[in-house]
Structures are given as C-alpha cells and as structure tokens.
Design a protein around this motif. Sequence first.
Motif, PDB file in Angstrom:
ATOM      1  N   GLU A 105       1.045  -1.183  -0.114  1.00 55.33           N
ATOM      2  CA  GLU A 105      -0.004  -0.253  -0.058  1.00 55.33           C
ATOM      3  C   GLU A 105       0.952   1.296   0.079  1.00 55.33           C
ATOM      4  O   GLU A 105       0.517   2.150  -0.695  1.00 55.33           O
ATOM      5  CB  GLU A 105      -0.954  -0.027   1.007  1.00 55.33           C
ATOM      6  CG  GLU A 105      -1.821   1.143   1.398  1.00 55.33           C
ATOM      7  CD  GLU A 105      -2.772   1.378   0.266  1.00 55.33           C
ATOM      8  OE1 GLU A 105      -3.208   2.633  -0.026  1.00 55.33           O
ATOM      9  OE2 GLU A 105      -3.293   0.443  -0.463  1.00 55.33           O
ATOM     10  N   ILE A 106       1.926   1.228   0.955  1.00 54.72           N
ATOM     11  CA  ILE A 106       2.945   2.667   0.788  1.00 54.72           C
ATOM     12  C   ILE A 106       3.448   2.824  -0.539  1.00 54.72           C
ATOM     13  O   ILE A 106       3.672   3.876  -0.775  1.00 54.72           O
ATOM     14  CB  ILE A 106       3.807   2.613   2.126  1.00 54.72           C
ATOM     15  CG1 ILE A 106       4.420   3.697   2.575  1.00 54.72           C
ATOM     16  CG2 ILE A 106       4.778   1.489   1.769  1.00 54.72           C
ATOM     17  CD1 ILE A 106       5.033   3.973   3.811  1.00 54.72           C
ATOM     18  N   VAL A 107       3.791   1.585  -1.199  1.00 57.44           N
ATOM     19  CA  VAL A 107       4.497   1.687  -2.412  1.00 57.44           C
ATOM     20  C   VAL A 107       3.629   2.177  -3.469  1.00 57.44           C
ATOM     21  O   VAL A 107       3.867   3.475  -4.181  1.00 57.44           O
ATOM     22  CB  VAL A 107       5.085   0.520  -2.784  1.00 57.44           C
ATOM     23  CG1 VAL A 107       5.361   0.538  -4.493  1.00 57.44           C
ATOM     24  CG2 VAL A 107       6.217  -0.095  -2.186  1.00 57.44           C
ATOM     25  N   ARG A 194       2.603   5.651  15.929  1.00 53.33           N
ATOM     26  CA  ARG A 194       2.390   4.364  15.482  1.00 53.33           C
ATOM     27  C   ARG A 194       0.822   4.200  14.800  1.00 53.33           C
ATOM     28  O   ARG A 194      -0.128   4.832  15.021  1.00 53.33           O
ATOM     29  CB  ARG A 194       2.191   3.540  16.812  1.00 53.33           C
ATOM     30  CG  ARG A 194       1.403   1.956  16.374  1.00 53.33           C
ATOM     31  CD  ARG A 194       1.562   1.186  17.676  1.00 53.33           C
ATOM     32  NE  ARG A 194       2.798   0.774  18.121  1.00 53.33           N
ATOM     33  CZ  ARG A 194       3.174   1.126  19.466  1.00 53.33           C
ATOM     34  NH1 ARG A 194       2.160   1.479  20.339  1.00 53.33           N
ATOM     35  NH2 ARG A 194       4.110   0.507  19.874  1.00 53.33           N
ATOM     36  N   GLY A 195       0.999   3.398  13.728  1.00 54.06           N
ATOM     37  CA  GLY A 195      -0.188   3.381  12.770  1.00 54.06           C
ATOM     38  C   GLY A 195      -0.411   4.390  11.844  1.00 54.06           C
ATOM     39  O   GLY A 195      -1.362   4.451  11.025  1.00 54.06           O
ATOM     40  N   LEU A 196       0.417   5.494  11.844  1.00 55.36           N
ATOM     41  CA  LEU A 196       0.083   7.052  10.822  1.00 55.36           C
ATOM     42  C   LEU A 196       0.327   6.416   9.633  1.00 55.36           C
ATOM     43  O   LEU A 196      -0.403   7.069   8.521  1.00 55.36           O
ATOM     44  CB  LEU A 196       1.006   8.007  11.346  1.00 55.36           C
ATOM     45  CG  LEU A 196       0.352   9.113  11.082  1.00 55.36           C
ATOM     46  CD1 LEU A 196      -1.004   9.576  11.626  1.00 55.36           C
ATOM     47  CD2 LEU A 196       1.258  10.413  11.423  1.00 55.36           C
ATOM     48  N   THR A 197       1.408   5.553   9.230  1.00 51.41           N
ATOM     49  CA  THR A 197       1.549   4.946   7.859  1.00 51.41           C
ATOM     50  C   THR A 197       1.141   3.541   7.777  1.00 51.41           C
ATOM     51  O   THR A 197       1.495   2.770   8.516  1.00 51.41           O
ATOM     52  CB  THR A 197       2.976   5.473   7.391  1.00 51.41           C
ATOM     53  OG1 THR A 197       3.818   4.757   8.352  1.00 51.41           O
ATOM     54  CG2 THR A 197       3.445   7.108   7.361  1.00 51.41           C
ATOM     55  N   CYS A 212       7.290   1.499  12.236  1.00 45.92           N
ATOM     56  CA  CYS A 212       6.882   2.516  11.380  1.00 45.92           C
ATOM     57  C   CYS A 212       7.505   2.780   9.963  1.00 45.92           C
ATOM     58  O   CYS A 212       8.870   2.517  10.178  1.00 45.92           O
ATOM     59  CB  CYS A 212       6.572   3.931  11.933  1.00 45.92           C
ATOM     60  SG  CYS A 212       5.312   3.972  13.344  1.00 45.92           S
ATOM     61  N   ASP A 213       7.026   2.872   8.813  1.00 44.69           N
ATOM     62  CA  ASP A 213       7.751   3.117   7.588  1.00 44.69           C
ATOM     63  C   ASP A 213       7.521   4.608   7.444  1.00 44.69           C
ATOM     64  O   ASP A 213       6.458   5.019   7.521  1.00 44.69           O
ATOM     65  CB  ASP A 213       7.178   2.167   6.341  1.00 44.69           C
ATOM     66  CG  ASP A 213       7.579   0.970   6.433  1.00 44.69           C
ATOM     67  OD1 ASP A 213       8.166   0.407   5.542  1.00 44.69           O
ATOM     68  OD2 ASP A 213       7.401   0.363   7.487  1.00 44.69           O
ATOM     69  N   VAL A 231       0.097   9.272   4.806  1.00 47.37           N
ATOM     70  CA  VAL A 231      -0.671   8.995   5.783  1.00 47.37           C
ATOM     71  C   VAL A 231      -2.237   8.689   5.493  1.00 47.37           C
ATOM     72  O   VAL A 231      -2.523   9.005   4.451  1.00 47.37           O
ATOM     73  CB  VAL A 231      -0.625  10.329   6.805  1.00 47.37           C
ATOM     74  CG1 VAL A 231      -1.335  11.667   5.963  1.00 47.37           C
ATOM     75  CG2 VAL A 231      -1.406  10.278   8.146  1.00 47.37           C
ATOM     76  N   GLY A 232      -2.917   7.993   6.452  1.00 45.12           N
ATOM     77  CA  GLY A 232      -4.115   7.637   6.185  1.00 45.12           C
ATOM     78  C   GLY A 232      -4.451   6.256   6.357  1.00 45.12           C
ATOM     79  O   GLY A 232      -3.543   5.232   6.002  1.00 45.12           O
ATOM     80  N   PRO A 233      -5.673   5.830   6.574  1.00 50.34           N
ATOM     81  CA  PRO A 233      -6.159   4.378   7.023  1.00 50.34           C
ATOM     82  C   PRO A 233      -5.992   3.605   5.494  1.00 50.34           C
ATOM     83  O   PRO A 233      -5.935   4.206   4.490  1.00 50.34           O
ATOM     84  CB  PRO A 233      -7.489   4.414   7.328  1.00 50.34           C
ATOM     85  CG  PRO A 233      -7.978   5.724   6.947  1.00 50.34           C
ATOM     86  CD  PRO A 233      -7.030   6.872   6.790  1.00 50.34           C
ATOM     87  N   GLU A 234      -5.771   2.334   5.704  1.00 51.10           N
ATOM     88  CA  GLU A 234      -5.841   1.466   4.843  1.00 51.10           C
ATOM     89  C   GLU A 234      -6.626   0.241   4.625  1.00 51.10           C
ATOM     90  O   GLU A 234      -7.230  -0.097   6.015  1.00 51.10           O
ATOM     91  CB  GLU A 234      -4.281   0.625   4.630  1.00 51.10           C
ATOM     92  CG  GLU A 234      -4.057   0.067   5.818  1.00 51.10           C
ATOM     93  CD  GLU A 234      -2.355  -0.707   5.661  1.00 51.10           C
ATOM     94  OE1 GLU A 234      -2.219  -0.984   4.569  1.00 51.10           O
ATOM     95  OE2 GLU A 234      -1.751  -0.437   6.625  1.00 51.10           O
TER      96      GLU A 234
END
Length: 479
Positions: A105-107, A194-197, A212-213, A231-234
């Motif tokens: 997701e972050i990619v 924690r959990g932000l990314t 965290c990444d 940032v944001g939910p996935e």
Amino acid sequence: MTDDQAFAAFDGCGLAEEIATGRITPLEAVDAAIRIIERHNPLLNAVVMERFDAARAEAKRAGAGSGLFAGVPFLAKDMNVFTADMPTTFSSRFFAKAAPRPDSEIVQRWKQAGLIILGKTSTPEFAADFVTEPSFRGPCRNPWNPDLTPGGSSGGAAAAVASGMVPLAHGTDSGGSIRVPAACCGLVGFKPSRGLTPSGPVYPELAGGLNCDHALTRSVRDTAAMLDITVGPELGGAYYIPKPAEAYRDAIRRKPVRRRIAYTATAPSGVTAMPEIVALLHRTVEVLRRQGHELIPVALPGDVDPYDAAAKLWMPPLALEIEERERALGRAARDEELEALSRYSRQVAAKMTALDYLRARQRAHDITVAMARFSESFDLLLTSTIGTLPPAIGAIDSRSDRFDHDAWQEGAYYFAPFTELFNITGQPAISLPLFQTEAGMPVGMQLIAKIGQDAELLQLAAALEADLPWRDVRPPYWS
C-alpha cells in the motif's frame, strides 16, 4: 541536467518544483541520480537493486506529471515493503531468489505521488541491527567516513541521501532504524506515531507493532510532505487513523507555541552519551531556550528500559518470515543462509509460548503507560539520538560464528540507547542534524512528542532547521 552538484543540492520538494515548472525534466532528474549512484555506489554499497531502465521509461512518460513529488527519484529499502518488479530479500541469502510480490500500500502511495523508484537500498539482515553490514551483500559505508557505519537498519537509505544519490529515500524504524542512520549521516529522520503510515496489505503490523515506515530526508519540509502522501487508513489495517484536515507541510510553516521540553543525556538502561555528544545536547538546550521554550532536566525512570520486551516482540515475526519461506521452498534454511542473530532470534522465538508473547505485549503496554504518566508535566522530550559516534565497520558483530548475544547487545545499545523506547510507546520521534563534532562528523539530536502530536513535533523541527540550517553541510562523498 548535466550539473550533478546542482541536482544533489535540491531537497525533494525543491526538485519537484523545478520539474513542475519545466526547468528540469523527470528524465534529467533520473539520469542525474543514476550517474551519482554509479559514481559512489561502488564504494558506499548503498543501492543493492537497480531498475534504471524502467525508471527512465517512467520518467519519459511522466512529463511534468501530477502528484506532490512528480518525477522525483526515490529509493525503497529492501525490507517490509513489496514492489511488483523487484524482490524483497530482507538482505538475507535465504531470500535471494524470492519472487516479487504486488506493490504494498505504501508503495502505491509513493507512485501516486509521482515518485520514481530507481532501486532498493541495503539493510542488515531482517533490519535487526544498528549497523548495515549484511553477509549477503557486504557492508554499507558512511559518506562522511567510509571506514565507519552509516548506522542501521536504514543505512543504505541514509548513505544514498547523504551522498546526493537521491533527495529522499524509504526507511523503516522498529528500534531506531530511521533515526540512528539519520544521526550518523547528517539527515532528518522521523518516526511517525504508531499506525500513521500503512503496513499492509501483507502485514497487519510489523515487528509486533514496533515498526513504522517513513523516509530519510535532507529537510523537514520533505519529511512533512512524505507524511502527507502516505498518511491515512488502509483497507484491513490494524489501525484507523484518518488523514488530518491540515497538510503537515502547511502546519510546519507556523511558529511553534512555547513548550515545556524535558531533556536528558542518560537512557533508562543507565547508559549516558559520550561527553562530546552531551555537550552538543546542552547546546541544543540553549538554542531551544533562546527560541522561548522552557527546558527542564529530567531522569528517565529505570523501569521503562525497552530491550527485553522489544526483543520478544520483534524476534517472533522474524522467525515467522523465515518459516513461511521454508514452507514455500519445501526445505529448511541452512545455517549458512542465515546470520547468527537471525538464528539466535529463531531459537528465542521457538522457546516462547503464547503466554510469553502476551506478557511481552503487556510489558510494552506497562512501559507506555509509565512513560505517559512520566511525561504529564512536560510537552516534549529531548535526547541525543545516539550515544557514541558511528562505530567502525565490523565493530558490532551480529553475523558471524563469533556472535555473542550479550556482547552484541552491549555494543549495539551503547551506540544507540535512546531510540527503541519510543517504538514501544508508539510516540513520534525525530532526529535532526543540528551540530557536528570537532572532527566534523554529524550528530543527531532527538525530539519526542506525545502520540498523535506529529504536526507539533514537525513544527518545532522546522523552527530548529531555520535557526541552525544544515543543508549546506555536506560529506566528502557528495554528488
């Protein structure tokens, strides 16, 4: 672009502005980054996988593009995240022939923002050390002094950004793995709350919730902008943290309000930073006082030492990753395919019961509550990022048959005693390259905010950056 010095002087936001206005094309930016990688990587060994042809093709299609970082060259770390056209090997021989997997997701979020990934950077095996010397690919070296470590575990990312290869690069942080290399290489290293990314979709969380990444950068505005794009939910994520109404890159433009800032030179373990670093910590205190903040000396409570709880949280996921690879290959990992610390971690994890793991989770929670109570009388905490200057290559051994866990722990946590606590608590923490030693090596100072106060922490970091500009202080291996 033919002037590599000019390319390397830009931070990511600055380079994106040049591309957006047409003064530089994405292909020129990518070609400049590739030239610098090819010039410095034989010595520094920061980049361990390349997709240069694919990156050039993407740059040709990009034009001015869209997205906050449209056309900006970038490097991913060979850890945690998956990319559709490069394997993720965790710097382990046992994963050397692993197949690529769909983009994490972050990619996907990096690509949506227009970043062009040129390859992957070095990390210690399974990102489990504060130095970056994997047996699989050999040591990564510090651009300020190639005889020294760039730190770990995001050492390849730090060496790449500090030497001018790219303006910013992906890092992961389970115990200080963004902040420690940032301190060693004169960069900004930010661990978000924690959990932000995102961690998914493959993992619900990483390293038992410690990880965290984010990124290593040359400027606070790049750090803020990278947070804006990730940032944001996935979907299916373990944490649901909505994207804030105000962009972080806008929040940092405001002057921070007066804060009560506690400071200490001694970690909960009892380790105190070396005298030269303590002196620079006190210089930071004076700068913050001059900016109008109240500074308060404190002693951290001894019962929040994170090591035992953290080890019992990150070792089982490491063991699970290896077990899943064994299942996929249909055979057990051979000793020569795993480093000594990885084998040790498997042994520890194998002896743990479910109750042992839950006790570690409970211990981490107890530490978090204790730190929250301890922090009630102040707004932020200041420490140095590392306790000593970067060790020589080979000084910390997590790899060979000479590995001794107690000796490794003593060396690693004397070097980096201040960071892992805030992976336990989930608090945002940032390392800033405010000063250099008399010998010219960078030294990071770490600021820690309360969980969820990432914008406030970045505001204070931006004010320090304005007061103590560091972007023109560059290592010998630059561009």
